[in-house]
Design a protein around this motif. Structure first.
Motif, PDB file in Angstrom:
ATOM      1  N   ALA A  98      41.760  56.500  41.597  1.00 38.47           N
ATOM      2  CA  ALA A  98      41.876  55.715  42.825  1.00 38.47           C
ATOM      3  C   ALA A  98      41.586  54.241  42.572  1.00 38.47           C
ATOM      4  N   VAL A  99      40.718  53.947  41.601  1.00 36.33           N
ATOM      5  CA  VAL A  99      40.429  52.554  41.244  1.00 36.33           C
ATOM      6  C   VAL A  99      41.675  51.904  40.670  1.00 36.33           C
ATOM      7  N   PHE A 100      42.376  52.611  39.782  1.00 31.23           N
ATOM      8  CA  PHE A 100      43.606  52.065  39.208  1.00 31.23           C
ATOM      9  C   PHE A 100      44.657  51.822  40.283  1.00 31.23           C
ATOM     10  N   ARG A 101      44.763  52.747  41.226  1.00 27.31           N
ATOM     11  CA  ARG A 101      45.752  52.577  42.302  1.00 27.31           C
ATOM     12  C   ARG A 101      45.438  51.354  43.149  1.00 27.31           C
ATOM     13  N   LYS A 102      44.148  51.152  43.431  1.00 26.54           N
ATOM     14  CA  LYS A 102      43.756  50.001  44.249  1.00 26.54           C
ATOM     15  C   LYS A 102      44.040  48.694  43.523  1.00 26.54           C
ATOM     16  N   ALA A 145      41.580  48.472  31.710  1.00 23.30           N
ATOM     17  CA  ALA A 145      42.908  49.062  31.538  1.00 23.30           C
ATOM     18  C   ALA A 145      43.775  48.895  32.790  1.00 23.30           C
ATOM     19  N   GLY A 146      43.194  49.170  33.966  1.00 25.03           N
ATOM     20  CA  GLY A 146      43.958  49.049  35.201  1.00 25.03           C
ATOM     21  C   GLY A 146      44.340  47.613  35.503  1.00 25.03           C
ATOM     22  N   TYR A 147      43.420  46.696  35.265  1.00 28.43           N
ATOM     23  CA  TYR A 147      43.680  45.276  35.499  1.00 28.43           C
ATOM     24  C   TYR A 147      44.749  44.762  34.543  1.00 28.43           C
ATOM     25  N   CYS A 148      44.636  45.118  33.266  1.00 26.99           N
ATOM     26  CA  CYS A 148      45.653  44.703  32.293  1.00 26.99           C
ATOM     27  C   CYS A 148      47.028  45.232  32.697  1.00 26.99           C
ATOM     28  N   ALA A 149      47.073  46.481  33.119  1.00 31.34           N
ATOM     29  CA  ALA A 149      48.347  47.081  33.510  1.00 31.34           C
ATOM     30  C   ALA A 149      48.944  46.366  34.720  1.00 31.34           C
ATOM     31  N   ALA A 150      48.101  46.070  35.710  1.00 26.85           N
ATOM     32  CA  ALA A 150      48.599  45.412  36.919  1.00 26.85           C
ATOM     33  C   ALA A 150      49.083  43.998  36.632  1.00 26.85           C
ATOM     34  N   LYS A 151      48.340  43.239  35.829  1.00 27.42           N
ATOM     35  CA  LYS A 151      48.748  41.872  35.529  1.00 27.42           C
ATOM     36  C   LYS A 151      49.960  41.839  34.606  1.00 27.42           C
ATOM     37  N   SER A 152      50.099  42.823  33.747  1.00 31.00           N
ATOM     38  CA  SER A 152      51.310  42.928  32.942  1.00 31.00           C
ATOM     39  C   SER A 152      52.523  43.201  33.819  1.00 31.00           C
ATOM     40  N   ALA A 153      52.372  44.116  34.779  1.00 30.86           N
ATOM     41  CA  ALA A 153      53.464  44.406  35.708  1.00 30.86           C
ATOM     42  C   ALA A 153      53.818  43.175  36.538  1.00 30.86           C
ATOM     43  N   LEU A 154      52.797  42.464  37.002  1.00 34.91           N
ATOM     44  CA  LEU A 154      53.033  41.246  37.775  1.00 34.91           C
ATOM     45  C   LEU A 154      53.832  40.236  36.961  1.00 34.91           C
ATOM     46  N   GLY A 155      53.412  40.013  35.711  1.00 33.81           N
ATOM     47  CA  GLY A 155      54.100  39.047  34.873  1.00 33.81           C
ATOM     48  C   GLY A 155      55.539  39.418  34.641  1.00 33.81           C
ATOM     49  N   GLY A 193      34.583  53.198  41.876  1.00 33.44           N
ATOM     50  CA  GLY A 193      35.095  52.406  42.987  1.00 33.44           C
ATOM     51  C   GLY A 193      34.062  51.564  43.679  1.00 33.44           C
ATOM     52  N   ARG A 194      32.790  51.772  43.355  1.00 36.11           N
ATOM     53  CA  ARG A 194      31.736  50.915  43.886  1.00 36.11           C
ATOM     54  C   ARG A 194      31.549  49.709  42.967  1.00 36.11           C
ATOM     55  N   PRO A 195      30.831  48.681  43.410  1.00 32.67           N
ATOM     56  CA  PRO A 195      30.682  47.495  42.556  1.00 32.67           C
ATOM     57  C   PRO A 195      30.141  47.839  41.172  1.00 32.67           C
ATOM     58  N   ALA A 196      30.726  47.198  40.150  1.00 31.58           N
ATOM     59  CA  ALA A 196      30.282  47.432  38.776  1.00 31.58           C
ATOM     60  C   ALA A 196      28.830  46.989  38.622  1.00 31.58           C
ATOM     61  N   GLY A 197      28.055  47.784  37.919  1.00 36.08           N
ATOM     62  CA  GLY A 197      26.634  47.506  37.805  1.00 36.08           C
ATOM     63  C   GLY A 197      26.226  46.793  36.534  1.00 36.08           C
ATOM     64  N   HIS A 198      27.195  46.490  35.667  1.00 38.14           N
ATOM     65  CA  HIS A 198      26.837  45.851  34.396  1.00 38.14           C
ATOM     66  C   HIS A 198      27.512  44.489  34.298  1.00 38.14           C
ATOM     67  N   ALA A 199      26.924  43.624  33.486  1.00 38.59           N
ATOM     68  CA  ALA A 199      27.467  42.275  33.313  1.00 38.59           C
ATOM     69  C   ALA A 199      28.796  42.329  32.570  1.00 38.59           C
TER      70      ALA A 199
END
Length: 261
Positions: A98-102, A145-155, A193-199
């Motif tokens: 669900a995180v990847f879909r969002k 991985a999800g962010y890279c995939a989405a920005k690659s698709a956008l580009g 899906g909740r805020p990431a807890g690590h830096a």
């Protein structure tokens, strides 16, 4: 009169773009899912040349309301800046799908769909589209991985769209920033899906959003097709293509905190 529509305008790069566009005299239509902050930002700029329409950028009904507001309030649309975005910091193997879909919905589907819906207005004005991509669309970043995939698709989508719109006189700028000091990272999602807890881990210098906004608008004014503002990240993308094994070793060392344990 230049009418500019900016998504994700309440914070970070979107807000810096709004401030810069307003300072040069643009009439602005701003949208963001953070309604309270968006209204405060618009009040700061003043209502004379600014209108706010809060909402979820993945909602097609919001797209229609934005474009109706462009026509009814301003009579035109000259510049659409697709800035709204979201990211995650979590290993792919441990992340809820669900995180990847969002992430894909916000970072790829929403800007693609809004731009297509805006084309009638942009054709009338022979206007311009700016899409805020990422160097993560050019090279893998561990834990994204999800962010890279989405920005690659956008580009890829907007690279194709640029050529298809050339005969209509609609210009298109793709911006490929690296790590910025913006709220997108502070609001990154974790595996559940909740805020990431690590830096977050980074490569190169973390740049200021105001710096990025200035470079983006300058590139748009010069009718550039692509902007790679960070030389270090651009060189890293070349390393990924020329020596991928070395790139992975360096990335794994730098992003050890992003890897499964």
């Amino acid at each position: 009169m230049t009418v500019t529509l900016i998504t994700g305008a309440a914070n970070g790069l979107g807000w810096e773009l709004a401030r810069a566009c307003h300072a040069r005299g643009d009439h602005l239509l701003l949208t963001d899912i953070d309604a309270e902050t968006l209204q405060a930002r618009c009040a700061e700029l003043g209502a004379e040349r600014v209108q706010a329409l809060p909402g979820d950028i993945t909602d097609g009904e919001l797209h229609q309301r934005l474009l109706e507001a462009c026509r009814e309030r301003f009579g035109r649309l000259d510049l659409l800046i697709n800035n709204a975005g979201i990211t995650h910091r979590s290993p792919a193997t441990r992340t809820d799908p669900a995180v990847f879909r969002k992430v894909m919905a916000v970072d790829y589907q929403a800007p693609a769909e809004l731009t297509l819906a805006a084309l009638p207005l942009l054709r009338e004005s022979r206007g311009q589209v700016v899409a805020i991509g990422s160097m993560a669309g050019w090279m893998p970043v561990l834990g994204r991985a999800g962010y890279c995939a989405a920005k690659s698709a956008l580009g890829q989508f907007f690279e194709v769209l640029r050529a298809e719109l050339a005969l209509d006189g609609v210009r298109l700028l793709l911006v490929y920033p690296s790590f910025l000091d913006t709220s997108i990272e502070r609001h990154a999602l974790g595996a559940d899906g909740r805020p990431a807890g690590h830096a977050r881990s980074t490569i190169g210098k973390v740049r200021d959003a105001g710096w990025m906004a200035g470079l983006t608008l300058h590139a748009a004014e010069k009718n550039r097709e692509r902007l790679f503002p960070d030389r270090g990240s651009w060189l890293a993308s070349l390393l990924w293509r020329l020596a991928p094994s070395l790139y992975y070793r360096k990335m794994s060392q730098r992003f050890a905190g992003e890897l499964p344990r």
